[in-house]
Design a protein around this motif. Structure first.
Motif, short mmCIF file in Angstrom:
data_model
loop_
_atom_site.label_atom_id
_atom_site.label_comp_id
_atom_site.label_asym_id
_atom_site.label_seq_id
_atom_site.Cartn_x
_atom_site.Cartn_y
_atom_site.Cartn_z
N GLY A 148 14.43 -19.73 12.73
CA GLY A 148 13.54 -19.00 11.80
C GLY A 148 12.66 -20.16 11.22
N VAL A 149 12.01 -19.80 9.95
CA VAL A 149 11.37 -20.43 9.09
C VAL A 149 11.95 -20.12 7.68
N ARG A 150 11.90 -21.28 6.69
CA ARG A 150 12.23 -20.90 5.29
C ARG A 150 11.24 -21.51 4.51
N TRP A 151 11.13 -20.85 3.27
CA TRP A 151 10.06 -21.06 2.28
C TRP A 151 11.05 -21.22 0.99
N LEU A 152 11.09 -22.48 0.10
CA LEU A 152 11.63 -22.55 -1.02
C LEU A 152 10.65 -22.68 -2.13
N CYS A 153 11.01 -22.09 -2.98
CA CYS A 153 9.97 -22.00 -4.36
C CYS A 153 10.18 -23.23 -5.05
N PRO A 154 9.02 -23.98 -5.36
CA PRO A 154 9.03 -25.02 -6.18
C PRO A 154 9.55 -24.87 -7.70
N TRP A 155 9.17 -23.77 -8.39
CA TRP A 155 9.70 -23.64 -9.76
C TRP A 155 10.48 -22.59 -10.21
N ASP A 156 11.31 -21.85 -9.15
CA ASP A 156 12.49 -21.68 -9.51
C ASP A 156 13.43 -21.53 -8.14
N LYS A 157 14.59 -20.68 -8.05
CA LYS A 157 15.44 -20.51 -7.25
C LYS A 157 15.12 -19.59 -6.22
N SER A 158 14.17 -18.97 -6.16
CA SER A 158 13.57 -18.06 -5.08
C SER A 158 13.53 -18.59 -3.63
N ARG A 159 13.78 -17.93 -2.82
CA ARG A 159 13.70 -18.12 -1.16
C ARG A 159 13.33 -17.29 -0.36
N VAL A 160 12.82 -17.72 0.83
CA VAL A 160 12.41 -16.54 1.90
C VAL A 160 12.84 -17.26 2.87
N LEU A 161 13.48 -16.33 4.22
CA LEU A 161 13.82 -16.63 5.48
C LEU A 161 13.44 -15.77 6.31
N LEU A 162 12.64 -16.09 7.56
CA LEU A 162 12.08 -15.14 8.49
C LEU A 162 12.33 -15.70 9.62
N ARG A 163 13.26 -14.68 10.41
CA ARG A 163 13.75 -15.16 11.86
C ARG A 163 13.21 -14.28 12.72
N ALA A 164 13.25 -14.67 13.96
CA ALA A 164 12.63 -13.96 15.32
C ALA A 164 13.83 -13.84 16.09
N GLU A 165 14.09 -12.44 16.57
CA GLU A 165 15.18 -12.07 17.41
C GLU A 165 14.83 -11.35 18.55
N ALA A 166 14.87 -11.87 19.81
CA ALA A 166 14.40 -11.23 20.80
C ALA A 166 15.39 -10.09 21.16
N LEU A 167 14.74 -9.10 21.81
CA LEU A 167 15.38 -7.74 22.11
C LEU A 167 15.63 -7.33 23.50
N THR A 168 16.48 -6.76 23.74
CA THR A 168 16.63 -6.22 25.19
C THR A 168 16.66 -4.55 25.37
N PRO A 203 -5.70 -16.48 -7.65
CA PRO A 203 -5.27 -17.35 -6.48
C PRO A 203 -3.93 -18.13 -6.68
N VAL A 204 -3.14 -18.26 -5.62
CA VAL A 204 -1.87 -18.72 -5.68
C VAL A 204 -1.75 -19.68 -4.72
N ASP A 205 -1.30 -20.87 -4.73
CA ASP A 205 -1.12 -22.09 -3.56
C ASP A 205 0.15 -21.44 -2.84
N ASP A 206 -0.15 -21.40 -1.39
CA ASP A 206 0.92 -21.43 -0.54
C ASP A 206 2.13 -22.21 -0.95
N VAL A 207 3.45 -21.75 -0.62
CA VAL A 207 4.67 -22.55 -0.69
C VAL A 207 4.79 -23.08 0.77
N SER A 208 5.21 -24.46 0.62
CA SER A 208 5.45 -25.08 2.08
C SER A 208 6.82 -24.65 2.63
N CYS A 209 6.97 -24.90 3.91
CA CYS A 209 8.14 -24.13 4.74
C CYS A 209 8.79 -25.10 5.46
#
Length: 747
Positions: free
Chosen positions: A163-183, A148-154
């Protein structure tokens, strides 16, 4: 919805029911409904790091009901679901939900999902769409261990698309999730709703407009975020949103990158043998998705490509696996071999290091983005050298690539690396002239051959044999490497007294193998032991390792090759779908053991190729047929390994649940089986080609077959085989080449 594939903590997650999308070094795994629920192995990954473990789509707080799914090649998958109204007597859906997943290599386009909603009701539909996301940024080794691993705060971010961003507390890794509506345009194409690339007219939009999502952060679970839309769709109206994922992970310096160029092999076409054609097509597609590259220090457009070992557990450079895959692919060109050789040569050992097990001349075992801690206490550095076979196999690959047309200039540049590798091989040989590995550090690999699990080497009584150990196939590799190296030195005129030295080393090794490995049973059967233990005693019990000896040259004569062939196709090892790793009649046999009874695709394909080369065409043909049958049960994708029950009660191979899929040497086995079917042996420097095809009748075919698009140096070669096994070779001529092949039948 309960996910039955979610393991308990501390158990390796199963993969056989997962839908896998891959574009190395990125991949995604999910259940067949496409949902990511934060359990097991599921998630989006990049560079051995999980970017998201949760990505749930909800309509009015409920998961849509899954209908079906399908894959569009290795990278893309489509999941279909529906929403129904409680109490509706027709059980007809009011909303259709389609989820299109695409995994892209970093630096090209973003990975993610497109969620499409279609109101198929006759009335206006008002509802809430939610997308829940979270991540733990766990490394793949931790996921594999079931730890098990604890979730990273966002945190929320604003921009053109929210969007929403998660920043890793122990190294420089990061994640960005964006939502883009389409026509949606009149011709059915979708584009971003902000009009950046959308068509000028013909758009459709929900009656509620094109709303931006509300983003909710969960105070009780700081790592969890929810995108929420309040939608209103008219009858037959559609609405779509694209979920875009960007990740940046921390890796070691000089880590391989996604390839910029096309595949480093030629794509052949098989006709007259549909199952072989299907296997080859799928295998090459999987290998394309497994490609990684290293930019050449020479500059320009050249890059050195290789294939990562397997998804998801080994998606990186693995010396043994990448070398074997490149060897198998040589009939389609030498560029993959060249890239693999150079990528490994740049990381060849230069010093002694107890933690990494590096030594001068030694070839890398594996390269990871970071140090990995496995659940069994094993700790492996990012660059690890604990392999006894990758180093001689490096020299074998160099020699075989040269025989298939690797330019002499490349050969000369790589020759110093071959020299250093052979010096390591010589140093690993004991006073008895056998090459061994000893006990490494306590938290490293115990066994260092391709069967590297802790219980991989066992005797006929089931007892575990611990290092120091001399494996039978490694003696074959070392013998082949010594002979290959002496041939290279002779050809290049660069040998001095080294040619005789290495030929003598090969003779000593061959004699030692003959003296130490052969076991004679009371009833007279003889076979090579899997290994020789610390006291010099052969380890009894039939195993598949001996199949690697047939093409190595270490066996003395036709009689020894016959004895190996008979052992391989005996009832103890042979199954309807390949060769077992351990005899079904021995204690400790388990068809679902990693190395103690399962069937490995590459292992069986190597045995098939050896049998065909040694003249056992009927035995090779039967095994080819069985492996093609196995592949058909797995949608023509040979997994890393699979299980075969020791009786006829279950009429198909069973999945080995944690098996990598795809896996490099399993995918490349398609090319090796095709090569075995044709009986190919190339010697481009001496302008020789040997073709000893298996007759169609032995493979259950009633008509000729052909393989077009093989690569022989600078030449594209086609081979046609008639119903009697007669052969026609096109692309080279007998005036400039010596072609040894059966004469086509003229009647």
């Amino acid at each position: 919805m309960i996910d039955s594939a979610s393991p308990e903590v501390g158990l390796q997650p199963f993969l056989h029911t997962r839908v896998i999308c891959l574009a190395a070094p990125s991949f995604a795994l999910s259940a067949t409904d496409g949902q990511l629920r934060g359990t097991g192995v599921d998630g989006f990954y990049d560079q051995d790091r999980r970017l998201l473990h949760t990505l749930r789509v909800l309509v009015n707080g409920q998961e849509p009901e899954p209908v079906d799914h399908g894959q569009q090649g290795p990278r893309e998958a489509v999941f279909r679901a529906m929403c129904r109204q409680p109490g509706d007597p027709t059980s007809a859906p009011w909303l259709l939900v389609t989820r299109e997943r695409a995994v892209r290599r970093p630096g090209s386009r973003e990975s993610g999902d497109v969620v499409r909603l279609h109101n198929v009701n006759s009335q206006e539909a008002r509802f809430t769409l939610s997308v829940v996301a979270a991540t733990d940024l766990a490394d793949v080794a931790t996921v594999k261990a079931g730890a098990p691993v604890d979730d990273v705060s966002c945190e929320q971010v604003e921009g053109v698309a929210r969007g929403v961003r998660w920043l890793c507390p122990w190294d420089k890794s990061r994640v960005l999730l964006r939502a883009e509506a389409l026509t949606t345009s009149a011709d059915g194409r979708t584009a971003p709703a902000d009009g950046r690339t959308a068509p000028a007219d013909g758009r459709t939009a929900p009656a509620g407009g094109l709303p931006k999502p509300e983003i909710l952060l969960d105070r009780e679970h700081p790592g969890r975020a929810e995108f929420r839309w309040q939608l209103c769709l008219q009858p037959d109206e559609e609405w779509s949103v694209r979920l875009l994922l960007q990740g940046k992970t921390t890796t070691v310096a000089g880590y391989p990158v996604p390839p910029r160029l096309g595949v480093p092999w030629q794509t052949p076409e098989v006709t007259g043998h549909e199952r072989m054609a299907a296997l080859l097509k799928r295998g090459l597609a999987d290998l394309e998705a497994l490609r990684l590259a290293e930019r050449s220090s020479a500059g320009g457009e050249r890059e050195d490509q290789f294939v990562a070992a397997g998804c998801p557990w080994f998606l990186g450079l693995f010396g043994r696996d990448s070398i074997w895959a490149a060897r198998m692919m040589l009939p389609l060109g030498t560029d993959l071999a060249r890239g693999t050789l150079w990528t490994l040569a740049r990381r060849q050992g230069e010093r002694h290091d107890a933690f990494t097990e590096e030594a001068p001349g030694r070839i890398l075992h594996e390269l990871r983005p970071a140090e990995t801690r496995h659940g069994d206490g094993m700790v492996l550095p990012a660059r690890y050298y604990g392999s006894v076979d990758a180093t001689p196999l490096f020299v074998v690959l160099l020699h075989e690539a040269w025989k298939w047309g690797l330019p002499e200039g490349e050969l000369r540049l790589l020759l110093p690396h071959a020299r250093a590798a052979m010096e390591w091989v010589e140093g690993a040989m004991g006073d008895d002239h056998l090459i061994r590995y000893g006990k490494g550090r306590a938290n490293g690999l115990l066994h260092q051959g391709w069967k590297d699990s802790p219980d991989a080497v066992r005797d006929a009584e089931g007892r575990h044999i611990e290092p120091p150990v001399a494996l039978c196939e490694v003696q074959g590799y070392a013998y082949q490497a010594a002979m290959a190296y002496s041939d290279l030195l002779t050809t290049l005129g660069d040998g001095g007294g080294q040619v005789e030295r290495w030929q003598e080393r090969a003779r000593q090794l061959r004699a030692a193998f003959h003296r130490s490995f052969w076991i004679t049973e009371p009833e007279g059967r003889r076979y090579p032991a899997i290994a020789v233990d610390a006291e010099g005693r052969p380890v009894s019990g039939l195993t598949s390792n001996m199949g690697h000896l047939l093409n190595s040259g270490i066996l003395l004569d036709d009689e020894e090759r016959r004895q190996v062939a008979e052992a391989l196709v005996s009832e103890e090892l042979r199954t309807p779908w390949g060769i077992r790793t351990r005899s079904a009649q021995l204690p400790g046999f388990n068809p679902f053991s990693y190395h103690g009874g399962s069937v490995w695709a590459h292992d069986s394909a190597i045995a098939v190729h050896g049998l065909a080369t040694a003249g056992f065409a009927a035995e090779a043909a039967a095994l080819i047929d069985g492996m093609l049958d196995a592949a058909a049960h797995f949608d023509h994708q040979l997994p890393e390994l699979y299980a075969a029950y020791p009786s006829a009660r279950f009429g198909r191979p069973a999945p080995f649940p944690p098996s990598c899929r795809p896996q490099a040497w399993a995918a490349a086995s398609a090319t090796l089986l095709c090569s075995a079917m044709l009986g190919l042996e190339a010697d481009v420097p001496r302008r020789r080609l040997t073709v000893r095809p298996i007759a169609p009748s032995l493979m259950g075919l009633n008509s000729p077959y052909s393989v077009r698009g093989l690569r022989l140096g600078a030449h594209t070669v086609d081979v046609r085989v008639d119903t009697h096994g007669g052969t026609e070779v096109l692309g080279i001529d007998g005036k400039h080449w010596h072609i040894a092949a059966p004469v086509p039948c003229t009647t």
